[in-house]
Design an enzyme around this catalytic site. Structure first.
Site, PDB file in Angstrom:
ATOM      1  N   ILE A 188      34.286  50.544  29.697  1.00 57.60           N
ATOM      2  CA  ILE A 188      34.697  51.382  29.355  1.00 57.60           C
ATOM      3  C   ILE A 188      35.759  51.279  27.864  1.00 57.60           C
ATOM      4  O   ILE A 188      36.395  52.336  27.673  1.00 57.60           O
ATOM      5  CB  ILE A 188      36.450  51.182  30.354  1.00 57.60           C
ATOM      6  CG1 ILE A 188      36.891  50.093  30.560  1.00 57.60           C
ATOM      7  CG2 ILE A 188      35.652  52.129  31.715  1.00 57.60           C
ATOM      8  CD1 ILE A 188      37.849  50.188  31.256  1.00 57.60           C
ATOM      9  N   THR A 208      48.871  48.769  39.965  1.00 61.46           N
ATOM     10  CA  THR A 208      49.522  47.834  41.355  1.00 61.46           C
ATOM     11  C   THR A 208      51.551  47.869  40.988  1.00 61.46           C
ATOM     12  O   THR A 208      51.890  48.424  40.179  1.00 61.46           O
ATOM     13  CB  THR A 208      49.185  46.751  40.457  1.00 61.46           C
ATOM     14  OG1 THR A 208      49.339  45.378  41.613  1.00 61.46           O
ATOM     15  CG2 THR A 208      49.531  46.168  38.750  1.00 61.46           C
ATOM     16  N   ASP A 209      51.895  47.215  42.001  1.00 64.21           N
ATOM     17  CA  ASP A 209      53.629  47.724  42.338  1.00 64.21           C
ATOM     18  C   ASP A 209      53.818  45.626  41.310  1.00 64.21           C
ATOM     19  O   ASP A 209      54.456  45.890  41.473  1.00 64.21           O
ATOM     20  CB  ASP A 209      54.098  46.819  43.651  1.00 64.21           C
ATOM     21  CG  ASP A 209      53.177  45.701  44.418  1.00 64.21           C
ATOM     22  OD1 ASP A 209      52.411  45.185  43.351  1.00 64.21           O
ATOM     23  OD2 ASP A 209      53.140  45.559  45.386  1.00 64.21           O
ATOM     24  N   GLU A 210      52.331  45.298  40.896  1.00 67.20           N
ATOM     25  CA  GLU A 210      53.299  44.458  40.400  1.00 67.20           C
ATOM     26  C   GLU A 210      53.139  44.280  38.663  1.00 67.20           C
ATOM     27  O   GLU A 210      54.599  43.709  37.486  1.00 67.20           O
ATOM     28  CB  GLU A 210      52.366  43.160  39.742  1.00 67.20           C
ATOM     29  CG  GLU A 210      51.646  42.455  40.866  1.00 67.20           C
ATOM     30  CD  GLU A 210      50.673  41.180  40.960  1.00 67.20           C
ATOM     31  OE1 GLU A 210      50.559  40.409  39.958  1.00 67.20           O
ATOM     32  OE2 GLU A 210      49.169  41.534  41.529  1.00 67.20           O
ATOM     33  N   TYR A 240      48.535  39.869  33.884  1.00 65.85           N
ATOM     34  CA  TYR A 240      47.648  40.817  33.719  1.00 65.85           C
ATOM     35  C   TYR A 240      48.743  41.729  34.234  1.00 65.85           C
ATOM     36  O   TYR A 240      48.549  43.116  33.890  1.00 65.85           O
ATOM     37  CB  TYR A 240      47.400  40.430  35.564  1.00 65.85           C
ATOM     38  CG  TYR A 240      47.163  41.621  36.414  1.00 65.85           C
ATOM     39  CD1 TYR A 240      45.983  42.141  36.654  1.00 65.85           C
ATOM     40  CD2 TYR A 240      48.171  41.439  37.469  1.00 65.85           C
ATOM     41  CE1 TYR A 240      46.097  43.204  36.941  1.00 65.85           C
ATOM     42  CE2 TYR A 240      47.737  42.484  38.546  1.00 65.85           C
ATOM     43  CZ  TYR A 240      46.366  43.435  38.414  1.00 65.85           C
ATOM     44  OH  TYR A 240      46.443  44.712  39.823  1.00 65.85           O
ATOM     45  N   LYS A 279      49.141  45.951  32.667  1.00 67.41           N
ATOM     46  CA  LYS A 279      48.463  46.654  33.950  1.00 67.41           C
ATOM     47  C   LYS A 279      49.584  47.814  33.401  1.00 67.41           C
ATOM     48  O   LYS A 279      49.647  49.360  33.417  1.00 67.41           O
ATOM     49  CB  LYS A 279      48.772  46.767  35.205  1.00 67.41           C
ATOM     50  CG  LYS A 279      47.100  46.264  35.713  1.00 67.41           C
ATOM     51  CD  LYS A 279      46.158  46.907  35.669  1.00 67.41           C
ATOM     52  CE  LYS A 279      45.815  48.765  36.819  1.00 67.41           C
ATOM     53  NZ  LYS A 279      45.319  49.022  36.579  1.00 67.41           N
TER      54      LYS A 279
END
Length: 359
Positions: free
Chosen positions: A59, A133-135, A166, A170
């Site tokens: 990508i 993500t919920d993170e 990470y 995100k």
């Protein structure tokens, strides 16, 4: 629809592709770089369909992305390609910055040009669905620290406060998608999910690691006291939710996807051990292999998703309980050791390098 899925050889992406090919009439273009966690064996049952094709591409590679879009002319993009393992992001954050931020930017810019050139009818129906993500929200108060009132949960309005390289990468990619929607009018959708589990999960992740270490007589590592809480979502339930959002979600909206299964890490490990005592008994209980190790730096204490928006507006709810989903998962790993062994032995990576060149 003709749907381009980035990261379709990964854990969630492959589950989505298997679901789309088995249970819908949509066409799928699987775009994946085939890094260490990408595995075409995970989509083998879908690959024989005339509605499926694979494109090996990065990508971050704009010319390759432009070629893929011009060749296949998708009606929607579901963007799952990402570096996702927190421990790896702590040891080597640069790959996460490159793939999750630069890669998402490159993809968005190519998609914007492609979308702007579409005929009006196709332009209005096009969707760019970013899977996150919920993170990105950081962590929530732990029951041990929150004595009064109802414990809070993540909603679509929760402020971002990522804790790891990470989750920071995100969060950055989420903000880019939101900016492309507001600045350029790109019809985007964002979903933030809780921890996924199920078949074909890469062996370094918690649940497969516990299963594999247990049956191979190795110590089962648990960070700290094992009291960190996660909301667990069976991966096929997540695939159903993602399809629901791309088909029926409102452009510009964010939807949180959760499994309604808050468990401490120790609860998860002990549940797996107890299942293995029944499914593959040995002379001693598997719980005796549990070993507590030094906690991960910056380890979030609790995640919990409020999924009421997607339930009320789009009618999605998880079908699996944690007990039913974890039993299916344990049984799958016990019955599919060849998939694991091909990864752990390096056999699969050798095949990729032979077929597509060294990564």
């Amino acid at each position: 629809m003709k749907i381009l899925i980035t990261g379709g050889a990964g854990f969630i992406g492959s589950a989505l592709i298997r679901y789309l090919i088995a249970e819908t009439n949509h066409e799928v273009i699987n775009l994946d770089k085939l890094t260490y966690a990408g595995n075409l064996a995970s989509v083998e049952e879908a690959a024989s369909s005339p509605r499926y094709c694979f494109e090996k591409a990065d990508i971050c590679n704009r010319p390759e992305l432009e070629r893929v879009f011009q060749t296949h002319q998708p009606d929607a993009v579901m963007h799952l390609a990402a570096e996702s393992h927190v421990d790896r992001s702590i040891d080597g954050p640069s790959a996460f910055i490159e793939t999750n931020i630069i890669g998402t930017y490159t993809l968005l810019d190519v998609v914007k040009s492609y979308w702007q050139a579409l005929p009006l009818e196709r332009k209005e129906g096009f969707r760019f669905h970013h899977i996150s993500t919920d993170e990105v929200y950081g962590d929530l108060p732990h029951p041990s620290e929150h004595r009064q009132g109802k414990l809070p949960m993540f909603t679509e309005k929760t402020a971002y406060k990522p804790s790891s390289p990470y989750s920071a990468s995100k969060a950055s990619s989420d903000h880019l998608v939101t900016a492309w929607a507001r600045t350029y009018g790109l019809p985007t959708l964002i979903t933030n999910c809780s921890n996924n589990y199920g078949p074909y999960h890469f062996p370094e992740k918690l649940i497969p690691l516990v299963i594999l270490n247990a049956i191979n007589g190795k110590p089962i590592p648990v960070y700290g006291l094992g009291d960190q809480i996660r909301d667990w979502l069976y991966v096929k339930d997540h695939a159903r939710a993602l399809l629901t959002v791309v088909e029926s979600g409102k452009a510009g909206e964010t939807y949180n996807i959760g499994g309604h299964n808050e468990k401490t890490n120790l609860d998860v490990v002990e549940t797996i051990c107890d299942l293995l005592d029944t499914l593959r008994p040995q002379s001693t209980p598997y719980r005796e292999q549990i070993t507590f190790v030094k906690d991960r730096p910056g380890h979030d204490r609790r995640y919990a998703i409020d999924a009421s928006k997607i339930e009320k507006e789009l009618g999605w709810r998880p079908q699996e309980t944690f007990q039913s989903g974890i039993e299916k998962t344990v049984r799958w790993y016990l019955n599919n050791q060849e998939w694991v062994e091909a990864i752990q032995s390096g056999e699969y990576r050798q095949w990729v390098e032979k077929q597509y060149g060294e990564q």
